[in-house]
Design a protein around this motif. Structure first.
Motif, PDB file in Angstrom:
ATOM      1  N   LYS A 124      -0.613 -20.600  41.550  1.00  0.00           N
ATOM      2  CA  LYS A 124      -0.085 -20.346  42.885  1.00  0.00           C
ATOM      3  C   LYS A 124      -0.833 -21.263  43.839  1.00  0.00           C
ATOM      4  O   LYS A 124      -2.036 -21.105  44.050  1.00  0.00           O
ATOM      5  N   GLY A 148      -7.889 -14.684  41.381  1.00  0.00           N
ATOM      6  CA  GLY A 148      -8.178 -14.420  42.781  1.00  0.00           C
ATOM      7  C   GLY A 148      -9.584 -13.938  43.049  1.00  0.00           C
ATOM      8  O   GLY A 148      -9.866 -13.401  44.121  1.00  0.00           O
ATOM      9  N   ALA A 235      -5.346 -16.727  48.972  1.00  0.00           N
ATOM     10  CA  ALA A 235      -4.389 -15.986  48.135  1.00  0.00           C
ATOM     11  C   ALA A 235      -3.948 -16.797  46.926  1.00  0.00           C
ATOM     12  O   ALA A 235      -3.197 -16.295  46.091  1.00  0.00           O
ATOM     13  N   CYS A 236      -4.394 -18.041  46.826  1.00  0.00           N
ATOM     14  CA  CYS A 236      -3.959 -18.925  45.742  1.00  0.00           C
ATOM     15  C   CYS A 236      -4.943 -18.918  44.577  1.00  0.00           C
ATOM     16  O   CYS A 236      -6.081 -18.483  44.709  1.00  0.00           O
ATOM     17  N   PHE A 239      -3.132 -16.886  38.040  1.00  0.00           N
ATOM     18  CA  PHE A 239      -2.906 -15.457  37.901  1.00  0.00           C
ATOM     19  C   PHE A 239      -2.071 -15.135  36.667  1.00  0.00           C
ATOM     20  O   PHE A 239      -1.266 -15.958  36.212  1.00  0.00           O
ATOM     21  N   GLU A 245      -0.538 -10.607  43.057  1.00  0.00           N
ATOM     22  CA  GLU A 245      -0.415 -11.807  43.890  1.00  0.00           C
ATOM     23  C   GLU A 245       0.843 -12.618  43.577  1.00  0.00           C
ATOM     24  O   GLU A 245       1.211 -13.520  44.346  1.00  0.00           O
TER      25      GLU A 245
END
Length: 270
Positions: A124, A148, A235-236, A239, A245
């Motif tokens: 992400k 994260g 937030a990247c 994952f 997320e």
């Protein structure tokens, strides 16, 4: 005693923020890499190939006299003169003239795709599409953060240009540190009043896979024009597909599967 290889490695590493980032991106043990730098050990054939792929040099250049390698890197870093640019720019200018406006697609995005180097994990990242003097440009940041947790161990940075040709959006980006890796993205446009999500296919050659060319499905989530950049970057990361997320529906859109009756990897419209 350090030799030509270790001195050349040290020089090439000086273009990066840290040895730890280089080891992570190549996938080589830090202790083993330190032995290469100290001249205490030489890379195996496989590791030598990975090092050369990462730094964008041949094995002969890696083993050359340090002064020769420095001169080579200096020449490659020099800007091209106008006559040298004339030929390539002819093709670029033709594409720019043919491109429709991307103004409605401007703004910030989260970008999702299955990682080329971390099997089973979705990357992400945080990207922006913007214009300057009527031309459209692209920036993408990939903070490397596992699930994260904690600060990013590194950030991969990409820049490039965007075109809108024959009802498809094309993005060509390159890794800015060494400028030796190109990714090309082809996306469906949006037919809704709100952009929402864009899907498509991207190609590239990640360093940890020995720069073997690969392709993956990709999805962009439009965030708008005004976002908290620091919060978005935090937030990247990498994952699991079921992580909170990763929004619902994204894993399906980026799952790389060729159906039994198919022959190529194709993206669905969102």
């Amino acid at each position: 005693m350090p030799d030509d290889l270790s001195e050349n490695l040290a020089f090439l590493c000086s273009h990066y923020p840290s040895i730890a980032e280089i080891c992570r991106r190549i996938g080589i043990n830090r202790q083993q890499f330190n032995k290469y730098l100290a001249g205490q050990s030489r890379p195996s054939r496989a590791n030598m190939r990975r090092l050369c792929d990462f730094f964008g040099v041949t094995e002969a250049e890696m083993l050359s006299e340090p002064s020769q390698l420095r001169s080579l890197v200096a020449v490659r870093s020099q800007p091209l003169a106008a006559p040298e640019l004339a030929g390539p720019m002819t093709h670029v200018e033709r594409l720019l003239r043919a491109s429709a406006s991307l103004r409605r697609y401007e703004g910030f995005y989260f970008r999702y795709f299955y990682s080329f180097s971390q099997p089973g994990r979705i990357m992400k990242s945080f990207a922006r599409l913007y214009h300057v003097d009527g031309r459209f440009y692209w920036k993408n940041l990939e903070p490397i953060r596992e699930d994260g947790r904690g600060p990013a161990t590194a950030i991969n940075k990409y820049e490039g240009a965007a075109l809108f040709l024959t009802n498809r959006i094309y993005i060509v980006e390159y890794e800015t540190m060494q400028a030796n890796c190109i990714t090309q993205v082809t996306l469906y446009p949006s037919y809704h009043s709100r952009i929402g999500r864009l899907t498509g296919v991207q190609t590239g050659g990640p360093t940890r896979r020995g720069r073997r060319p690969g392709a993956s499905l990709v999805a962009l989530e439009h965030l708008g024009h005004n976002v908290d950049v620091r919060k978005a970057l935090y937030a990247c990361g990498l994952f699991r597909p079921d992580a909170p997320e990763i929004p619902e529906g994204i894993p399906r859109l980026v799952r790389n599967v060729i159906p039994d009756e198919g022959h190529v990897l194709e993206a669905e419209e969102p």
